[in-house]
Scaffold this motif. Structure first.
Motif, mmCIF file in Angstrom:
data_model
loop_
_atom_site.group_PDB
_atom_site.id
_atom_site.type_symbol
_atom_site.label_atom_id
_atom_site.label_comp_id
_atom_site.label_asym_id
_atom_site.label_seq_id
_atom_site.Cartn_x
_atom_site.Cartn_y
_atom_site.Cartn_z
ATOM 1 N N MET A 179 31.650 39.921 27.800
ATOM 2 C CA MET A 179 32.848 39.215 28.221
ATOM 3 C C MET A 179 33.678 40.091 29.155
ATOM 4 O O MET A 179 33.640 41.312 29.097
ATOM 5 C CB MET A 179 33.689 38.834 26.998
ATOM 6 N N GLY A 180 34.440 39.419 30.031
ATOM 7 C CA GLY A 180 35.270 40.164 30.963
ATOM 8 C C GLY A 180 36.217 39.260 31.716
ATOM 9 O O GLY A 180 36.530 38.146 31.281
ATOM 10 N N SER A 181 36.651 39.737 32.872
ATOM 11 C CA SER A 181 37.592 38.994 33.699
ATOM 12 C C SER A 181 36.858 37.966 34.555
ATOM 13 O O SER A 181 35.627 37.949 34.625
ATOM 14 C CB SER A 181 38.356 39.953 34.614
ATOM 15 N N TYR A 182 37.637 37.156 35.251
ATOM 16 C CA TYR A 182 37.038 36.141 36.123
ATOM 17 C C TYR A 182 36.222 36.768 37.244
ATOM 18 O O TYR A 182 35.342 36.132 37.816
ATOM 19 C CB TYR A 182 38.134 35.246 36.727
ATOM 20 N N ALA A 183 36.481 38.038 37.567
ATOM 21 C CA ALA A 183 35.763 38.716 38.651
ATOM 22 C C ALA A 183 34.654 39.619 38.146
ATOM 23 O O ALA A 183 34.060 40.354 38.920
ATOM 24 C CB ALA A 183 36.735 39.526 39.497
ATOM 25 N N GLY A 184 34.380 39.572 36.831
ATOM 26 C CA GLY A 184 33.245 40.314 36.296
ATOM 27 C C GLY A 184 33.557 41.684 35.758
ATOM 28 O O GLY A 184 32.631 42.403 35.356
ATOM 29 N N ALA A 185 34.834 42.114 35.731
ATOM 30 C CA ALA A 185 35.186 43.398 35.143
ATOM 31 C C ALA A 185 35.086 43.285 33.628
ATOM 32 O O ALA A 185 35.624 42.357 33.034
ATOM 33 C CB ALA A 185 36.591 43.815 35.566
ATOM 34 N N MET A 186 34.421 44.254 32.999
ATOM 35 C CA MET A 186 33.962 44.056 31.632
ATOM 36 C C MET A 186 34.654 44.975 30.627
ATOM 37 O O MET A 186 34.947 46.132 30.907
ATOM 38 C CB MET A 186 32.457 44.338 31.542
#
Length: 325
Positions: A179-186
């Motif tokens: 799971m992470g942010s909408y931009a893929g930061a995890m």
């Protein structure tokens, strides 16, 4: 840095001015063809069919919530004073002190192994995920596939998608747990997948690098990132200073010894200098000479490798200092 993540978009208020990007006009029907190509590329790069199938099991089309967030990001035109007021808060420092106290032995272990002080680790941990309490609620594969398909930064996000698939192939996390942010930061450090592959560590020693739920791995990974970005053990990031009348702060690229700045009339805001007079340093005044000013040292650049913003690096330093004071 642009290869890591977007600049604190999730942390800033939605009342800021918005940019309404157009992007590439694509119909949803093209997503299936795109996904087929991604899967084929993954298989050619050595990702197993089982991993590919599991990763994309719930991905059937572009995620509209991701697209909405990506296309309507706030413009980052706020002042340092406003930024500091939003992020360097009493609550964040209070929460950080509690998190530090609860994990004091772990912080000591991390510092011994990586040479990175607890304050800067705490500052990043607090800004990125509020000490592990807000990691983002987007499935990383879904988000990255959507943004790689969207087109404006297709190569970047496609590369991050491939990196995420490698992580799944290694078995460090299940697709449902990535799971992470909408931009893929995890996870708690908010690493992009490529940064995870370079910097995440298994400090817990169970064979998996878990930046989502393992505090040893989270704090160790942040420390490893900083250590490999040039953090100097025993040093500090900087401190707030008072400028003499008429002084022209020229920014972090103009370096002098701390003694030279003191001779020019610069003084610490409170207490004493935190570095020796021969330390190379620069003067950063984010809002200009009439606003707050800081003397920054070599470790400031290491924080900026984590996020290339003077605002961010100063906030990390101030939060960390407040936590460990």
């Amino acid at each position: 840095m642009p290869t890591r993540r977007f600049f604190l978009a999730a942390s800033l208020p939605t009342t800021l001015a918005l940019t309404h990007g157009v992007g590439l006009a694509q119909d949803a029907g093209s997503f299936g063809s795109f996904l087929k190509g991604v899967k084929a590329e993954a298989r050619r790069s050595g990702i197993s069919a089982t991993t590919v199938d599991r990763a994309f099991a719930s991905v059937s089309g572009p995620n509209q919530k991701v697209l909405d967030r990506y296309r309507h990001q706030p413009e980052f035109t706020m002042t340092w004073a406003r930024y500091r007021g939003l992020l360097v808060t009493d609550k964040r420092i209070t929460d950080g002190r509690a998190a530090f106290a609860a994990n004091r032995a772990l912080f000591s272990r991390v510092e011994q192994q990586f040479g990175v002080a607890p304050g800067v680790i705490s500052g990043i941990w607090g800004l990125e995920s509020s000490f592990g309490t807000t990691m983002g609620d987007f499935h990383v594969i879904d988000a990255l596939a959507t943004l790689a398909w969207e087109g404006r930064r297709a190569a970047f996000f496609r590369g991050e998608l491939m990196a995420a698939l490698k992580i799944l192939e290694n078995g460090d996390v299940a697709p449902t747990g990535m799971m992470g942010s909408y931009a893929g930061a995890m996870g708690q450090p908010q690493f992009m997948p490529s940064s995870y592959l370079r910097y995440a560590v298994d400090l817990e020693g169970n064979g998996h690098r878990n930046i989502w739920t393992s505090k040893p791995d989270v704090l160790g990974s942040i420390a490893n990132y900083l250590a490999r970005s040039g953090w100097r053990s025993g040093g500090t990031w900087g401190q707030q200073v008072l400028l003499p009348a008429g002084f022209d702060p020229q920014g972090r690229d103009v370096k002098r010894s701390l003694g030279d700045w003191a001779t020019a009339g610069i003084r610490p805001l409170a207490g004493r200098w935190v570095a020796p007079f021969d330390a190379a340093s620069a003067i950063v005044a984010p809002d200009g000479a009439d606003g707050e000013a800081f003397v920054v040292f070599a470790n400031f650049a290491a924080i900026r490798r984590y996020n290339p913003s003077d605002f961010y690096a100063i906030a990390v330093g101030l939060i960390g200092d407040g936590i460990t004071a």
